[in-house]
Design a protein around this motif. Structure first.
Motif, PDB file in Angstrom:
ATOM      1  N   THR A 142     -28.262  -3.439  74.711  1.00 49.61           N
ATOM      2  CA  THR A 142     -27.016  -3.955  75.274  1.00 49.61           C
ATOM      3  C   THR A 142     -27.265  -5.017  76.340  1.00 49.61           C
ATOM      4  OG1 THR A 142     -26.989  -2.214  76.960  1.00 49.61           O
ATOM      5  CG2 THR A 142     -25.830  -1.756  74.894  1.00 49.61           C
ATOM      6  N   ASN A 143     -28.528  -5.386  76.562  1.00 51.44           N
ATOM      7  CA  ASN A 143     -28.852  -6.316  77.646  1.00 51.44           C
ATOM      8  C   ASN A 143     -28.141  -5.885  78.925  1.00 51.44           C
ATOM      9  OD1 ASN A 143     -29.866  -8.566  79.056  1.00 51.44           O
ATOM     10  ND2 ASN A 143     -28.088  -9.811  78.517  1.00 51.44           N
ATOM     11  N   ALA A 144     -28.392  -4.663  79.349  1.00 50.35           N
ATOM     12  CA  ALA A 144     -27.666  -4.084  80.480  1.00 50.35           C
ATOM     13  C   ALA A 144     -27.869  -4.887  81.763  1.00 50.35           C
ATOM     14  CB  ALA A 144     -28.114  -2.636  80.686  1.00 50.35           C
ATOM     15  N   GLY A 145     -26.877  -4.813  82.618  1.00 50.46           N
ATOM     16  CA  GLY A 145     -26.920  -5.508  83.903  1.00 50.46           C
ATOM     17  C   GLY A 145     -27.091  -4.517  85.036  1.00 50.46           C
ATOM     18  N   GLY A 193     -29.723  -7.182  73.278  1.00 48.21           N
ATOM     19  CA  GLY A 193     -28.285  -7.421  73.344  1.00 48.21           C
ATOM     20  C   GLY A 193     -27.598  -7.435  71.992  1.00 48.21           C
ATOM     21  N   SER A 194     -28.292  -7.070  70.908  1.00 47.82           N
ATOM     22  CA  SER A 194     -27.653  -7.103  69.582  1.00 47.82           C
ATOM     23  C   SER A 194     -26.963  -5.781  69.254  1.00 47.82           C
ATOM     24  CB  SER A 194     -28.665  -7.492  68.502  1.00 47.82           C
ATOM     25  OG  SER A 194     -29.654  -6.500  68.341  1.00 47.82           O
ATOM     26  N   GLU A 415     -21.341  -7.756  81.040  1.00 43.26           N
ATOM     27  CA  GLU A 415     -22.557  -6.940  80.941  1.00 43.26           C
ATOM     28  C   GLU A 415     -22.407  -5.674  80.113  1.00 43.26           C
ATOM     29  OE1 GLU A 415     -23.797  -5.777  84.882  1.00 43.26           O
ATOM     30  OE2 GLU A 415     -22.107  -4.439  85.176  1.00 43.26           O
ATOM     31  N   HIS A 416     -21.224  -5.206  79.834  1.00 39.48           N
ATOM     32  CA  HIS A 416     -21.092  -3.945  79.089  1.00 39.48           C
ATOM     33  C   HIS A 416     -21.241  -4.125  77.592  1.00 39.48           C
ATOM     34  CE1 HIS A 416     -18.566  -2.063  82.585  1.00 39.48           C
ATOM     35  NE2 HIS A 416     -19.843  -2.183  82.875  1.00 39.48           N
ATOM     36  N   GLY A 417     -21.089  -5.346  77.115  1.00 36.91           N
ATOM     37  CA  GLY A 417     -21.197  -5.598  75.688  1.00 36.91           C
ATOM     38  C   GLY A 417     -19.846  -5.563  74.995  1.00 36.91           C
ATOM     39  N   ILE A 418     -19.889  -5.730  73.674  1.00 39.83           N
ATOM     40  CA  ILE A 418     -18.676  -5.861  72.859  1.00 39.83           C
ATOM     41  C   ILE A 418     -18.314  -4.521  72.204  1.00 39.83           C
ATOM     42  CG2 ILE A 418     -17.619  -7.047  70.899  1.00 39.83           C
ATOM     43  CD1 ILE A 418     -18.231  -8.864  73.332  1.00 39.83           C
TER      44      ILE A 418
END
Lengths: 461, 461
Positions: A142-145, A193-194, A415-418
């Motif tokens: 998720t490419n977390a922040g 992030g995918s 940052e939370h994603g889709i």
């Protein structure tokens, strides 16, 4: 289904959970995406993940990868489906202090990596409230922040290499510990992030950082958000960019925190409209406490800061962080909810809040906005409790947020994603050519659409 | 060809160059990839690039994008082909000091961006010898590295957003200035480093940094490479990671520099086997000169450093940098040459050099290795002048480098990219599944293979 038995043969019957044994995966932080999966497979190795995907591929069976199950956008929602849980793959294979890297399995819990790094005098800087449950696989997918992005960047910048299993079961080895590696398309960056739609991430090499020797944490009440930004810039200049966290909490957030969390305390003797949590840390011998106190004192003098308190011990620091990290808990207890996660340029946070609060009041006068911000990143978690659960009303509120964000040059997804929760927004707002590229890449890497189907990339329609 | 006239109609006849007018693009830094293109198209806008690609797409005409033409791997080699030069698209659209970003066209020369940032008290930190000719489009397409990667990361970490034109002429808008933006697959990161094989990058938003107030540059002669690494770690700890450059030059490099460059001076009164160029810089009021002198003095005391000299003025600093930045010139004047660009973990640089020098001496006793290293990144530009131009001999030397790199956990391609020069290496050494993924992505985004065909991704064979 007979396929479940074949999957169970790969992971062992004890690791193919059904019915009540899936309870842990049937709940959801947000309360929005609760559903019982058909089966939860818990492989012990990349080899088993590969075998699961090969079998799924042969049978066109959808698979939804899950690790800590702490996401906020429904990314692991799979009612009646097959969840592939990475939680048993939880080995920290290596911490290399000389190279400042760690090699970890996807199921390693974020706080376990924090601890392991600290044991070697290092840190893995990425952190957020759910760190005790979130796992590296999900963090990377998720490419977390989180709260330290300001200083150390988001996950994307902290991952050097990954290993992953493709939809057809093949293993791709992109494990590198090098800081320079230009050998073709950067597939690791494509997978980060995918959201589990292109591959199952099984392993990673991540960057560690030197552990700061001097840390100071404080709460400050700026007069307004422009004053807050001025304070941030002063602190960055005075410390050479050593601000680790710069978190914004409005009065409403503080009040809800005091009301809902036992033993919670107010940050100041008086109540202020704007509240900041500030942390500064350095590996040098700079006295960051003195620097912070000096800057705060200077701004208190001018009236730009109304009040400030510096943590005097670990207990006070913990109290400050617990207030901030209660955000998910304080946001998602109430329903119905419209949850957004947006970013705007730093100087546009105040205009965003002014505009959106006015728009929300117009659309739904009884709605209650509730928000908090990683102010140093221009990232605002802006939630709205609408007056009713009407889908059309909720969508109009989401569109209002999107409109204001677009006007201000921001992003509808910081940052939370889709996942599932922002599919409509993606369809409406993302560049159409970009969406087409995503569909094409998804189509060629997962032609049967078995990896986390229906997530992140909206169908053409 | 009639198509050339159609292309010329898009860009204007004066900007469709043929014959002698293409001289600038017919030469090549390395001397290895000199060829006259059929035509050089110089569009003035993204719209014209889009029209060129649409026409190329309709006619299945190959297009090779080029900007500064300073690459070292044949990435823009297109004998008789159509070059699409971005050099006329050279506007710096915005420098935003508050957000610390710049919005630039692909044809902006790197040093022009340096100057524009400096005018606003900021820096664009990425730099290398060819900065006066290299353009941002090429910098981004190749994920360029250079001397400051140690401190600021490579291009990939400095680009926030891009605009690009796809093989079929469609424009994809991925321009964002935000530090947090999780809205689907990160296509910008896929295009960065794709060497013009997936799209023509036309515009970008890049990060700027605060301009250091205190800078110190020095030359030091460590006893050995382990001592050099110890010095680096001491400096990083003492300055909080403020080492901007840590560049290694062996005696052979210094000697060639003295022999070939007029007015060049030796770094020290005596000649030493190992020589370092060190730069430390900070935005704080730390006295980095004092810190560096203290650390050097301590190591001179122990014998770990044999000699050191700190630049006392700009002229001395320039002299130090000119020595280092003559590397490409000093490497590529001599032929035949086997040119490699590898990276290994920091503590493996010395083992790499020991092993490869021995292997080269075995394979070709008369060969002359010539190298220089971004030591702080473990990145070594290891060239060999073999005793003959025999293709088989050259390939055996390349394979020897690959073997040693693989054994040490390194990468066969650190920062220059693949282009044509490392296609064989990619085929032999890159993970086979990764290669298949690259071919699939290329196949779906550029189905007719018209964008920079034959580069970076080796054919299946």
């Amino acid at each position: 289904m007979a396929l479940v038995q074949d999957f169970a043969a790969i992971v062992g019957a004890a690791n193919a959970l059904t019915g009540d044994d899936t309870a842990r995966w049937s709940k959801d932080w947000t309360g929005k995406y609760c559903a019982q999966p058909g089966v939860v497979l818990r492989p012990a190795s990349t080899r088993e993940v590969s075998q699961i995907m090969a079998l799924a591929h042969a049978n066109q069976q959808s698979i939804t990868p899950v690790s800590g199950h702490t996401g906020l956008v429904g990314g692991t929602y799979a009612p009646g489906g097959v969840l592939l849980s990475l939680d048993r793959m939880n080995t920290i294979h290596a911490i290399n202090p000389a190279a400042r890297t760690a090699t970890v399995d996807a199921g390693v819990i974020l706080s376990s990596l924090h601890d392991a790094a600290e044991d070697r005098g290092l840190i893995f800087p990425l952190t957020f409230g759910a760190r005790g449950s979130a796992m590296l696989g999900g963090v990377i997918s998720t490419n977390a922040g989180g709260s330290n992005v300001l200083r150390y960047g988001n996950t994307r910048g902290l991952v050097l290499g990954v290993e992953a299993v493709l939809a057809d079961g093949r293993i791709v080895d992109l494990m590198t510990a090098l800081h320079k590696d230009n050998s073709g398309l950067n597939l690791a960056q494509l997978l980060i992030g995918s959201e589990g739609t292109l591959a199952v991430i099984t392993k990673a090499v991540v960057k560690l950082s030197a552990k700061p020797r001097n840390v100071v944490t404080a709460m400050a009440a700026p007069r307004g958000l422009a004053d807050a930004l001025a304070l941030l810039n002063r602190l960055q200049d005075a410390t050479g960019g050593a601000v680790e966290a710069f978190e914004y909490m409005p009065k409403h957030y503080i009040d809800v925190h005091l009301g809902r969390i036992a033993k919670s305390k107010p940050p100041f003797a008086k109540s202020y409209p704007h509240n900041l949590l500030i942390e500064v840390a350095t590996t040098t011998d700079m006295n960051v406490t003195e620097v912070l106190e000096t800057e705060l004192a200077a701004l208190i003098e001018t009236g730009a800061v109304l009040d400030a308190t510096v943590a005097q011990n670990i207990a006070q620091r913990t109290e400050m962080w617990e207030r901030r990290e209660a955000a998910a808990e304080l946001t998602f207890w109430r329903h119905p909810i419209v949850d957004t996660d947006i970013a705007v340029p730093l100087d546009q946070v105040e205009p965003f809040l002014d505009k959106i609060n006015a728009r929300v009041a117009q659309i739904d006068p009884k709605a209650d906005p509730f928000y908090i911000s990683h102010l140093g990143d221009g990232n605002i978690h802006y939630a709205i409790y609408p007056s009713s659960d009407d889908a059309d009303l909720k969508d109009r509120l989401v569109e209002a947020v999107e409109d204001v964000v677009t006007t201000l040059g921001g992003s509808f997804s910081a940052e939370h994603g889709i996942g599932l929760s922002k599919l409509n927004t993606m369809r409406r707002r993302k560049d159409a050519v970009a969406l087409d590229m995503m569909r094409k890449i998804k189509g060629v890497l997962d032609p049967d659409a078995i990896l986390n189907p229906g997530k992140m990339i909206p169908d053409q329609s």
